[in-house]
Design an enzyme around this catalytic site. Structure first.
Site, PDB file in Angstrom:
ATOM      1  N   GLY A  75     -51.016  53.729 -22.073  1.00 19.98           N
ATOM      2  CA  GLY A  75     -50.510  54.772 -21.193  1.00 19.98           C
ATOM      3  C   GLY A  75     -51.383  55.118 -20.000  1.00 19.98           C
ATOM      4  N   TRP A  77     -51.947  53.568 -17.119  1.00 19.08           N
ATOM      5  CA  TRP A  77     -51.315  53.410 -15.810  1.00 19.08           C
ATOM      6  C   TRP A  77     -50.308  54.523 -15.558  1.00 19.08           C
ATOM      7  CZ3 TRP A  77     -50.222  47.943 -13.527  1.00 19.08           C
ATOM      8  CH2 TRP A  77     -51.434  47.238 -13.437  1.00 19.08           C
ATOM      9  N   ASP A  94     -42.720  49.317 -24.111  1.00 16.57           N
ATOM     10  CA  ASP A  94     -43.722  48.509 -24.804  1.00 16.57           C
ATOM     11  C   ASP A  94     -43.278  48.295 -26.243  1.00 16.57           C
ATOM     12  OD1 ASP A  94     -46.393  47.554 -25.948  1.00 16.57           O
ATOM     13  OD2 ASP A  94     -46.986  48.059 -23.900  1.00 16.57           O
ATOM     14  N   LYS A 174     -49.778  41.646 -13.710  1.00 13.94           N
ATOM     15  CA  LYS A 174     -50.985  40.937 -14.142  1.00 13.94           C
ATOM     16  C   LYS A 174     -50.674  39.466 -14.332  1.00 13.94           C
ATOM     17  CE  LYS A 174     -52.734  42.018 -18.209  1.00 13.94           C
ATOM     18  NZ  LYS A 174     -53.515  42.887 -19.104  1.00 13.94           N
TER      19      LYS A 174
END
Length: 230
Positions: A75, A77, A94, A174
């Site tokens: 959490g 971000w 998630d 990413k």
């Protein structure tokens, strides 16, 4: 635990059942300035500073009103988004459970599930300004396989961004060493006006992670013309 070494470096005592690898991990965590800073400033993970540094460079969060966080756990971000844009609608997803975050809708499910896109879009309530992806596949120790699995998630995130972003929006994901592969870069260039790769200072030097930052979403492409006469 014991404190020793130069400069007050914290060292971890050997304990029964504790492997050398776990000792190294604990020592790295205990001596990581970003870990200490995150704890002091109330962030759930050191990864928060990666987004803060990316935002400082690319100005991602100013004026954001709707944000999607793919791979939200734990959490950090989402916390950064909420502090920078407290009135924004933030939706995260998630596989792992995530403790509640004030003002954030969290879906515990597989992003690759058939109905995940629809649930995220419904929860967001409109087009997104920003899609963030800190997702990475669980590693199996084979670099090529790990890269392919993570890039599959990045590609899925990019496709989703194409469905949910408003014109002018941004996508951050990413990737691993070497950045996004040529096919993905070509697709992102079709979708966005600028594509950059960045490794924020908070990313550990020995980590293979980089981030691709795509800004200036061009909007949904018109449907191709079909020649019915064959």
């Amino acid at each position: 635990m014991s404190r020793g070494g130069s400069g007050g470096r914290t060292r971890v005592k050997t304990a029964r059942g504790r492997s050398a690898g776990s000792i190294r991990w604990l020592e790295r965590q205990l001596n990581d300035p970003y870990v200490r800073k995150a704890k002091a400033e109330g962030y759930r993970s050191r990864a928060a500073y990666k987004l803060l540094e990316l935002d400082e460079r690319f100005n991602l969060l100013r004026g954001a009103t709707r944000v999607i966080d793919l791979g939200i756990a734990p959490g950090g971000w989402a916390q950064v988004v909420r502090r920078a844009a407290p009135k924004a609608t933030v939706v995260g997803i998630d596989l792992l459970p995530v403790d509640p975050i004030d003002g954030v809708t969290i879906l515990q499910m597989d992003f690759l599930a058939d109905d995940a896109d629809a649930q995220l879009i419904a929860a967001l309530g409109g087009q997104a300004d920003l899609v963030l992806s800190d997702m990475a596949a669980n590693t199996v120790g084979h670099p090529q396989t790990d890269h392919l699995r993570t890039m599959g998630l990045v590609e899925a995130g990019a496709a989703f961004a194409g469905d949910v972003l408003r014109p002018g929006g941004a996508f951050v994901a990413k990737v691993l060493a070497g950045g996004a592969d040529s096919a993905l870069v070509a697709e992102l260039k079709r979708m966005f006006t600028t594509i950059k790769h960045a490794k924020p200072p908070a990313s550990r030097k020995d980590s293979s992670e980089w981030y691709v930052v795509a800004q200036g979403f061009k909007g949904r492409a018109a449907a191709p013309v079909v020649d019915e006469e064959g």
